[in-house]
Design an enzyme around this catalytic site. Structure first.
Site, PDB file in Angstrom:
ATOM      1  N   ASP A  32       0.824  -1.725  -0.247  1.00 53.11           N
ATOM      2  CA  ASP A  32       0.107   0.003  -0.326  1.00 53.11           C
ATOM      3  C   ASP A  32       0.832   1.331  -0.314  1.00 53.11           C
ATOM      4  OD1 ASP A  32      -1.642  -1.730   0.397  1.00 53.11           O
ATOM      5  OD2 ASP A  32      -1.817  -1.621   2.036  1.00 53.11           O
ATOM      6  N   GLU A 242     -12.131  -0.305  -3.151  1.00 55.67           N
ATOM      7  CA  GLU A 242     -10.362   0.292  -2.160  1.00 55.67           C
ATOM      8  C   GLU A 242      -9.477   1.291  -2.649  1.00 55.67           C
ATOM      9  OE1 GLU A 242      -9.709  -3.025   0.862  1.00 55.67           O
ATOM     10  OE2 GLU A 242      -8.414  -3.649  -1.339  1.00 55.67           O
TER      11      GLU A 242
HETATM   12  O1  FUB Z   1      -3.334  -3.603   3.723  1.00 58.45           O
HETATM   13  C1  FUB Z   1      -4.734  -3.582   4.521  1.00 58.45           C
HETATM   14  C2  FUB Z   1      -5.392  -3.696   3.187  1.00 58.45           C
HETATM   15  O2  FUB Z   1      -4.556  -4.523   1.782  1.00 58.45           O
HETATM   16  C3  FUB Z   1      -5.724  -2.424   2.350  1.00 58.45           C
HETATM   17  O3  FUB Z   1      -6.000  -1.227   3.303  1.00 58.45           O
HETATM   18  C4  FUB Z   1      -5.724  -2.578   1.209  1.00 58.45           C
HETATM   19  O4  FUB Z   1      -6.250  -1.237   0.452  1.00 58.45           O
HETATM   20  C5  FUB Z   1      -5.495  -3.308   0.417  1.00 58.45           C
HETATM   21  O5  FUB Z   1      -3.909  -3.153  -0.044  1.00 58.45           O
END
Ligand code: FUB
Length: 344
Positions: A32, A242
């Site tokens: 991320d 997301e």
């Molecule tokens: O790293 C945990 C979660 O996985 C992140 O918040 C999302 O965007 C995904 O990459």
């Protein structure tokens, strides 16, 4: 023999020209990556993945991160420095578990680290921590940002100095539980059971001048298809899941995000930071691993020539979805500003 030698050299040359990006660090797992240029250096704010031995589930319980490390480098391809632990779960008064994807911003000499974590009731909130250095250490505010929820904050500062947070993530990121503005344990079923309803919307909000609170009510971001219709819940190739990011290029606002279960990085554009945003296409095809998450940043080289880069992750080092490694590669555009799709 000469033919074979020629073929060998050709293969080496080809592989070199096409050389695939390698993990930026391999002594820890990172994911991320939110990249920024601060004080003339490239800083990367990633999640710090660990093996916590939590079984994999749709809520992302296996992403059980405990702290943040910040990485930096002087230029793309240069030596990467790990500045050590910048913020730990035990030092965040309100947080219970799971430090997920962070981002950072700066204003008037202070650096702000924005991060999601589950609170003591297991509800994701977004917190902020401050430092006088882009590499930390950061000190967390005693409470999460009032009115914050869900995950993956991305903070964008516009040319007029206003800063905005884009955020949200469905399923494990709990955004589907906030459709009414209140937390509802059951939540909306739009994403998996109501294909014809407008998809669950990512969120955005302007930040206060001190960068620590929301300056106005949180808004739902409208994502439209090229015909001007809202993207629908069943449109898993295009709807938001997301990992929001915002950048501005030639006066246009580019909102990019992960489509989650279809593993794409997609983008949509607008003339305003508030949207509505019109879907434009895929900027990156699936990487190895379930999640895909990115940031886009303009970086000037020593000759002050500017290029755009995408920071992202895959699971090259571990082969495991929850143990990721960050990478970087150039992002290329067409003359009309559209982004060329990367096949990682
Ligand atoms: O790293 C945990 C979660 O996985 C992140 O918040 C999302 O965007 C995904 O990459």
């Amino acid at each position: 023999f000469r033919f074979l030698c020629g073929l060998f050299l050709l293969t080496i040359g080809y592989s070199y020209g096409q050389s695939a990006p390698q993990p930026l660090v391999s002594h820890i797992y990172t994911a991320d990556p939110s990249a920024h240029v601060f004080e003339g250096k490239i800083y990367i704010y990633p999640s710090h993945d660990i093996e916590a031995h939590v079984a994999e589930d749709d809520e992302g319980g296996h992403f059980n991160m405990q702290d943040y490390h910040i990485l930096s480098m002087k230029h793309i391809g240069g030596k990467v420095t790990d500045h050590g632990m910048a913020l730990a779960l035990q030092d965040i008064p309100w947080a219970g578990r799971q430090l997920w994807a962070p981002d950072a911003a700066t204003k008037n000499g202070t650096y702000y680290l924005y991060f999601p974590a589950k609170d003591q009731d297991d509800v994701f909130r977004i917190g902020v921590a401050t430092s006088t250095s882009p590499s930390g250490p950061f000190k967390a505010e005693p409470k999460p940002i009032e009115g914050s929820y869900s995950i993956d904050p991305a903070v964008f500062t516009d040319t007029d100095g206003s800063s905005y947070m884009y955020f949200g993530g469905i399923w494990g990121g709990q955004l589907q539980r906030w459709e009414t503005g209140q937390y509802e344990a059951g939540g909306s079923k739009t994403d998996l059971e109501n294909d014809q309803a407008p998809a669950i919307a990512p969120r955005m909000v302007r930040l206060t001048v001190d960068m620590k609170q929301f300056a106005e009510p949180v808004r739902k971001i409208v994502l439209l298809d090229p015909e001007g219709r809202p993207l629908l819940g069943g449109d898993h190739d295009r709807r938001f899941f997301e990992g929001a990011w915002m950048h501005k290029y030639q006066d246009k606002y580019y909102f990019s995000y992960s489509t989650g279960d279809t593993h794409l990085l997609a983008y949509a554009t607008s003339d305003s930071p508030y949207g509505p945003f019109t879907y434009q296409g895929v900027l990156m095809e699936p990487v190895t691993g379930w999640t895909t998450h990115h940031s886009i940043v303009e970086i000037k080289d020593k000759k002050k020539e500017s290029k755009w880069y995408i920071f992202y992750h895959d699971v090259q080092l571990s082969g495991k979805t929850h143990l990721r490694n960050v990478k970087v590669r150039e992002l290329k555009r067409n003359p009309d500003g559209s982004i060329q799709t990367i096949n990682p």
